[in-house]
Design an enzyme around this catalytic site. Structure first.
Site, short mmCIF file in Angstrom:
data_model
loop_
_atom_site.label_atom_id
_atom_site.label_comp_id
_atom_site.label_asym_id
_atom_site.label_seq_id
_atom_site.Cartn_x
_atom_site.Cartn_y
_atom_site.Cartn_z
N GLY A 1 28.57 -18.91 17.01
CA GLY A 1 29.82 -19.52 16.87
C GLY A 1 30.59 -20.48 17.97
O GLY A 1 31.43 -20.89 18.00
N GLU B 1 21.07 -11.44 17.62
CA GLU B 1 22.05 -12.26 17.81
C GLU B 1 23.12 -11.99 18.69
O GLU B 1 23.90 -11.08 18.51
CB GLU B 1 23.02 -12.50 16.42
CG GLU B 1 22.15 -12.89 15.16
CD GLU B 1 22.84 -13.53 14.12
OE1 GLU B 1 22.90 -14.58 13.79
OE2 GLU B 1 23.94 -12.70 13.75
N LYS C 1 28.73 -17.27 5.75
CA LYS C 1 29.92 -16.29 6.07
C LYS C 1 30.98 -16.57 5.00
O LYS C 1 30.86 -16.53 3.89
CB LYS C 1 30.58 -16.85 7.60
CG LYS C 1 29.48 -16.61 8.62
CD LYS C 1 29.91 -16.81 9.99
CE LYS C 1 28.91 -16.96 11.22
NZ LYS C 1 29.20 -16.56 12.34
N SER D 1 24.27 -19.95 17.41
CA SER D 1 24.33 -21.46 17.56
C SER D 1 22.98 -22.31 17.61
O SER D 1 22.86 -23.00 18.39
CB SER D 1 25.23 -21.77 19.03
OG SER D 1 26.41 -21.24 19.13
N HIS E 1 26.04 -7.37 10.91
CA HIS E 1 26.40 -8.76 11.73
C HIS E 1 27.67 -8.35 12.84
O HIS E 1 28.30 -7.39 12.51
CB HIS E 1 26.94 -9.64 10.77
CG HIS E 1 26.90 -11.03 11.37
ND1 HIS E 1 28.15 -11.11 12.09
CD2 HIS E 1 26.44 -12.29 11.15
CE1 HIS E 1 28.10 -12.50 12.66
NE2 HIS E 1 26.74 -12.96 12.18
N GLU F 1 30.20 -9.69 13.52
CA GLU F 1 31.38 -9.80 12.72
C GLU F 1 32.03 -8.71 11.83
O GLU F 1 32.90 -8.18 11.98
CB GLU F 1 31.59 -11.02 12.09
CG GLU F 1 31.55 -12.44 13.10
CD GLU F 1 30.94 -13.64 12.20
OE1 GLU F 1 30.85 -13.76 11.15
OE2 GLU F 1 30.66 -14.64 13.24
N ASN G 1 23.50 -17.85 6.95
CA ASN G 1 24.63 -17.09 6.72
C ASN G 1 25.75 -17.98 6.40
O ASN G 1 26.55 -18.58 7.58
CB ASN G 1 24.74 -16.32 8.08
CG ASN G 1 25.94 -15.17 7.98
OD1 ASN G 1 26.67 -15.22 6.94
ND2 ASN G 1 26.33 -14.62 9.02
C1 PEP Z 1 25.56 -16.02 12.73
O1 PEP Z 1 26.89 -15.71 12.61
O2 PEP Z 1 24.78 -15.34 12.25
C2 PEP Z 1 25.24 -17.12 13.55
C3 PEP Z 1 23.99 -17.32 14.13
O3 PEP Z 1 26.43 -18.13 13.72
P1 PEP Z 1 26.22 -19.66 14.59
O4 PEP Z 1 24.77 -20.08 14.02
O5 PEP Z 1 27.28 -20.19 14.07
O6 PEP Z 1 26.27 -19.25 15.84
#
Ligand code: PEP
Length: 255
Positions: A177, A171, A12, A217, A99, A101, A10
């Site tokens: 993040g 997630e 973003k 992460s 997601h 976000e 992703n």
């Molecule tokens: C995400 O936003 O889908 C995600 C998993 O981000 P990160 O790997 O940076 O935590």
């Protein structure tokens, strides 16, 4: 049942068209046919979808492209939105929906996620349905109940054949993040509860076939332990998908 792993990046709101082409090309250059044991997908911003798709098509490497969002109406006065037919024409085979976000910053609801899933499925695009709890929900001991309710809402009115085409990404919001990963046990506990919910809805055969990813992460240092869990079938990757070297390490961990 053996499920084929899936690694989805992703990106973003990162990468201009030029930068996206460079990253897609870097990924493509490292392709070898062992990757065929894993589905590999990148989800760039809308404007980068076609350029990234063109790189993979030109190189004939089986890396799919996915969008990060979609609107459920086919066309019309919905300023700023992108429809399923638009994604289809680009050659998008995947689309992230729900997601955290988008839920958090843009008010996307469970009902919206369900409408988006149905619209994507009607066009043969695989929804990657994101679910996950906040730290407050986890600390209150409600993570499983919260996430399973998100799953039920996302799949409302979707039949078993269509459910088979979906991917669920667990997630935890507190791990996205932040550099703070869920432990393999925490991630497995929720992914297993997601599969149990899918089994309640569709039966064991279908729930055994649906891929459940972990995201939050994930990186080359923790991927092995996470994907070793029986109900984790790959990853949805943010930060570590922005460099070909780390993304490719994650793919290699799955093959
Ligand atoms: C995400 O936003 O889908 C995600 C998993 O981000 P990160 O790997 O940076 O935590």
């Amino acid at each position: 049942m053996a499920r084929k792993p899936l690694m989805a990046g992703n990106w973003k709101m990162n990468k201009t068209i030029g930068e996206a082409v460079v990253l897609a090309q870097d990924i493509s250059n490292q392709y070898d046919d062992r990757w065929d044991a894993c589905d590999v997908v990148v989800c760039p911003p809308f404007v980068d979808l076609k350029p990234a798709k063109t790189v993979f098509e030109f190189d004939r490497v089986p890396v799919g492209v996915g969008a990060q969002n979609v609107y459920w109406e086919e066309k019309g006065a919905f300023t700023g939105e992108i429809s399923v037919p638009m994604l289809k024409e680009i050659g998008c085979e995947w689309c992230i929906i729900g997601h955290s976000e988008r839920r958090g910053y843009f008010g996307e609801t469970n009902e919206d996620v369900n409408k988006k899933a149905k619209a994507l499925l009607s066009a043969g695009i695989h929804p990657i349905i994101c679910v996950g709890e906040s730290l407050a929900v986890r600390d209150a001991g409600d993570a499983l109940e919260f996430v399973c309710a998100q799953v039920r809402a996302a799949f409302a009115g979707i039949d078993a054949a269509q459910a088979n085409e979906c991917v669920v990404a667990y997630e935890p919001i507190w791990a996205i993040g932040t550099g703070r990963t869920a432990t393999p046990e925490q991630a497995q506990e929720v992914c297993s509860a997601i599969r149990a919910t899918l089994s309640e809805l569709y039966g064991a055969e279908v729930s055994d076939a649906i891929r459940v990813l972990y995201g939050g992460s994930m990186n080359p240092g923790n991927v092995e332990m996470l994907i070793a869990q029986p109900d984790i079938d790959g990853g949805l990757i943010g930060g570590a998908a922005l460099e070909a070297s780390s993304f490719v390490q994650l793919i290699k961990a799955c093959i």
